[in-house]
Design an enzyme around this catalytic site. Structure first.
Site, PDB file in Angstrom:
ATOM      1  N   PRO A  74       0.826  -1.204   0.000  1.00 22.57           N
ATOM      2  CA  PRO A  74       0.000   0.000   0.000  1.00 22.57           C
ATOM      3  C   PRO A  74       0.863   1.258   0.000  1.00 22.57           C
ATOM      4  CG  PRO A  74       0.101  -0.981   2.196  1.00 22.57           C
ATOM      5  CD  PRO A  74       0.820  -1.915   1.277  1.00 22.57           C
ATOM      6  N   THR A  75       0.607   2.154  -0.942  1.00 23.95           N
ATOM      7  CA  THR A  75       1.314   3.445  -0.937  1.00 23.95           C
ATOM      8  C   THR A  75       0.287   4.552  -1.155  1.00 23.95           C
ATOM      9  OG1 THR A  75       1.847   3.208  -3.289  1.00 23.95           O
ATOM     10  CG2 THR A  75       3.562   2.576  -1.738  1.00 23.95           C
ATOM     11  N   GLY A  76       0.331   5.533  -0.279  1.00 17.18           N
ATOM     12  CA  GLY A  76      -0.638   6.630  -0.343  1.00 17.18           C
ATOM     13  C   GLY A  76      -0.301   7.605  -1.462  1.00 17.18           C
ATOM     14  N   TYR A 128      -5.021   2.226   8.572  1.00 16.30           N
ATOM     15  CA  TYR A 128      -4.304   2.830   9.695  1.00 16.30           C
ATOM     16  C   TYR A 128      -5.308   2.957  10.813  1.00 16.30           C
ATOM     17  CZ  TYR A 128      -0.331   4.504   6.905  1.00 16.30           C
ATOM     18  OH  TYR A 128       0.783   4.593   6.135  1.00 16.30           O
ATOM     19  N   LYS A 180       1.105  -5.379   9.344  1.00 18.08           N
ATOM     20  CA  LYS A 180       2.245  -4.832   8.599  1.00 18.08           C
ATOM     21  C   LYS A 180       3.094  -3.937   9.495  1.00 18.08           C
ATOM     22  CE  LYS A 180       3.230  -2.131   4.398  1.00 18.08           C
ATOM     23  NZ  LYS A 180       3.641  -0.803   4.843  1.00 18.08           N
ATOM     24  N   HIS A 217       8.417   0.197   6.758  1.00 16.35           N
ATOM     25  CA  HIS A 217       7.712   1.254   6.022  1.00 16.35           C
ATOM     26  C   HIS A 217       8.635   1.869   4.952  1.00 16.35           C
ATOM     27  CE1 HIS A 217       3.713   3.220   6.928  1.00 16.35           C
ATOM     28  NE2 HIS A 217       4.103   3.951   5.913  1.00 16.35           N
ATOM     29  N   ARG A 277      10.694   4.905   6.101  1.00 20.68           N
ATOM     30  CA  ARG A 277      10.013   6.207   6.205  1.00 20.68           C
ATOM     31  C   ARG A 277       9.554   6.525   7.614  1.00 20.68           C
ATOM     32  NH1 ARG A 277       8.313   7.954   1.117  1.00 20.68           N
ATOM     33  NH2 ARG A 277       6.311   8.840   1.699  1.00 20.68           N
ATOM     34  N   ARG A 330      14.195  -4.634  -5.559  1.00 23.20           N
ATOM     35  CA  ARG A 330      14.304  -3.949  -6.861  1.00 23.20           C
ATOM     36  C   ARG A 330      14.657  -4.890  -8.003  1.00 23.20           C
ATOM     37  NH1 ARG A 330      12.370  -1.131  -3.735  1.00 23.20           N
ATOM     38  NH2 ARG A 330      12.907   0.969  -3.075  1.00 23.20           N
ATOM     39  N   GLY A 349       6.934  -1.358  -2.849  1.00 21.30           N
ATOM     40  CA  GLY A 349       6.307  -0.043  -2.717  1.00 21.30           C
ATOM     41  C   GLY A 349       6.770   0.889  -3.818  1.00 21.30           C
TER      42      GLY A 349
END
Ligand SMILES: Cc1cc2nc3c(=O)[nH]c(=O)nc-3n(C[C@H](O)[C@H](O)[C@H](O)COP(=O)(O)O)c2cc1C
Length: 405
Positions: free
Chosen positions: A102-104, A155, A277, A301, A304, A336, A355
């Site tokens: 999940p990436t916002g 969240y 997570k 994360h 981050r 990657r 991500g």
């Protein structure tokens, strides 16, 4: 719980990549090249929002070097004419041991980028996780990426009822799994965003405006589709209607009191697959297993949140041995290459999540860029398995690895 199912889904589809973008994508042979394409297309503040980590970015870099520290010791004279990358993930077959993390705020990279990414994941046969802070609603993604394996990431917000409303919407919309992210009792300190004046809340400022003006193609696409909204958070506060006011409310609203009892209640309420997570400690992993969760994600994360937190590949073996096969163990952070996927599996992971590679792909070329990203990783995975004498996922084990230094 308030019924949130009445949100407007809205018309429109993600824009398709132009001919020149398609040609650039076809000339991108690695995730790094997609990253460079994304960097060329995006305003600096947005690219750095995707790219950056917390504080000194030690964990961000260490996630990568942890992969580089492991060397592969291949076996030869094995029949690898047929290589099978399929695997069972949360009880269902996936085309390869990979899911989109999940990436916002994906919509800042490409209009309706969440939908574009979910469709590419569906076509590649891997799950896609939609975050709370998505720029497309839970319902729109379910509708426009019909047939995708969808996971919803929540969240814990101070307004628990609001979070529970989102979870219920995901249930109604047919999401297969719920991810609870636990490494965010407060936001990490991401200094690139502070320097770039980039925030959710997003606003144009004297300092960041030149970066936006320097990317007319991006600006044109955004103008046509309108500035992205955090669609699932409409109604989060009665006064919050635009991205600026909503996001500022959310930023202050992570619930630092969320604990094991809260997680146990969610386990009782959510009838489908549940993942946790942000696990790094083996004892936390054991506790997640004891609560009857179906999976956990070893994650910091993407560097981050807590800077200097342990790199995920280093945390993985002790987590795997603590849970002893009782649930699926996924890992993310720094994946990657196809060789990275093989290394994570050799250390006991069921699958990896990605991500930033997904953000690079979708920002470089929408759905076509996301598809290219997934093609590259699958192609590299097949090649690595063939070159290391492993014809199927079950054959990837610890004997394949040696520590480089
Ligand atoms: C721009 C950005 C936004 C993110 N947003 C979320 C989020 O909303 N929820 C979440 O659980 N994780 C979020 N993450 C973390 C990712 O799910 C994932 O753990 C991380 O990106 C993995 O590292 P990688 O980027 O090196 O693959 C975000 C990461 C990035 C880069």
């Amino acid at each position: 719980m308030a019924d949130q199912n009445v949100l407007a889904i809205g018309p429109g589809h993600p824009p398709t990549a132009s001919g020149s973008i398609q040609r650039s994508l076809a000339r991108a042979f690695s995730i790094e090249e997609l990253r460079l394409l994304a960097q060329r297309r995006l305003p600096k503040a947005i690219f750095e929002f995707y790219e950056g980590g917390a504080e000194t970015e030690i964990t961000l870099r260490a996630n990568r070097t942890a992969f580089e520290r492991h060397a592969l010791v291949p076996r030869y004279l094995v029949d690898v004419s047929q290589v099978d990358t399929t695997t069972v993930l949360l009880g269902t077959t996936a085309a390869m041991p990979l899911a989109i993390a999940p990436t916002g705020a994906i919509g800042f990279g490409w209009p309706l980028g969440d939908v574009a990414l979910a469709r590419a994941a569906r076509d590649a046969g891997v799950p896609f996780a939609l975050p709370t802070s998505a720029t497309s609603s839970i319902e729109r993604v379910a509708r426009d990426a019909e047939g995708a394996r969808l996971w919803f990431q929540a969240y814990m917000l101070r307004k628990r009822d609001f979070t529970m409303g989102l979870i219920r919407r995901a249930l109604c919309a047919g999401y297969e799994a719920l991810i609870i992210t636990v490494d965010m009792p407060t936001g990490g300190k991401r200094e690139r965003d502070l320097r770039n004046d980039f925030g959710l809340p997003f606003r144009f400022t004297r300092r960041n405006l030149p970066g936006f003006a320097a990317r007319p193609e991006w600006a044109w696409a955004q103008l046509r589709y309108g500035l992205p909204q955090l669609e699932n958070l409409v109604g989060f506060t009665p006064e919050a209607v635009d991205v600026k006011s909503i996001a500022s409310s959310v930023g202050k609203s992570y619930d630092p009191s969320f604990d094991w009892d809260g997680l146990a209640r969610i386990r009782d309420l959510w009838p489908r697959k549940l993942l946790v997570k942000g696990i790094l400690h083996p004892q936390d992993a054991l506790q997640v297993a004891k609560l009857g969760c179906d999976g956990l994600i070893v994650s910091n994360h993407g560097g981050r949140q807590l800077d200097t937190a342990v790199p995920t590949l280093d945390a993985l073996p002790s987590v795997v041995s603590a849970v002893g096969g009782r649930l699926d163990v996924l890992v993310d952070g720094g994946v990657r290459r196809g060789t990275d996927i093989v290394k994570a599996l050799a250390l006991g992971a069921t699958a990896v999540m990605i991500g930033r590679p997904a953000l690079y792909g979708v920002s470089a070329g929408g759905e076509a860029g996301a598809a290219r990203m997934l093609y590259i990783l699958h192609d590299e995975l097949v090649r690595c398995m063939r070159l290391s004498g492993r014809a199927c996922i079950a054959r990837i084990d610890e004997s394949l690895l040696r520590t480089w230094y």
